[in-house]
Design a protein around this motif. Structure first.
Motif, PDB file in Angstrom:
ATOM      1  N   ALA A   1       0.821  -1.206   0.000  1.00  0.00           N
ATOM      2  CA  ALA A   1       0.000   0.000   0.000  1.00  0.00           C
ATOM      3  C   ALA A   1       0.861   1.265   0.000  1.00  0.00           C
TER       4      ALA A   1
ATOM      5  N   ALA B   1       2.481   1.647  -3.432  1.00  0.00           N
ATOM      6  CA  ALA B   1       1.492   2.124  -4.409  1.00  0.00           C
ATOM      7  C   ALA B   1       1.234   3.614  -4.236  1.00  0.00           C
ATOM      8  N   GLU B   2       1.134   4.061  -2.990  1.00  0.00           N
ATOM      9  CA  GLU B   2       0.883   5.480  -2.722  1.00  0.00           C
ATOM     10  C   GLU B   2       2.039   6.349  -3.207  1.00  0.00           C
TER      11      GLU B   2
ATOM     12  N   GLU C   1      -1.394  -1.767  -5.646  1.00  0.00           N
ATOM     13  CA  GLU C   1      -2.628  -1.595  -4.879  1.00  0.00           C
ATOM     14  C   GLU C   1      -3.437  -2.892  -4.841  1.00  0.00           C
TER      15      GLU C   1
END
Length: 72
Positions: free
Chosen positions: A17, A20-21, A37
């Motif tokens: 996560a 991905a961010e 994600e």
């Protein structure tokens, strides 16, 4: 094939996560960010399944407590 604990699967969820961010800022890496994600979601579901298998069945007279994320 290696086996994960629910804690390790949750760590993978967080790692995917966060990755991905960070990739969302780069326009060229949008598809890779989307892949990370989805990997995060799969790892979360896997952690949920592992946690259900890891649950300790209570002995008669003991209270039964489930992991908080296992009910999510």
């Amino acid at each position: 094939m290696s086996f994960l604990s629910s804690h390790e699967a949750l760590q993978l969820t967080a790692t995917f996560a966060v990755t991905a961010e960070r990739m969302r800022a780069d326009v060229e890496a949008q598809t890779l960010a989307s892949l990370y994600e989805r990997a995060s979601r799969v790892a979360f579901l896997k952690a949920h399944l592992i946690a259900r298998e890891e649950e300790v069945r209570p002995i008669f007279g003991q209270s039964f407590r489930r992991a908080a994320y296992a009910a999510a």
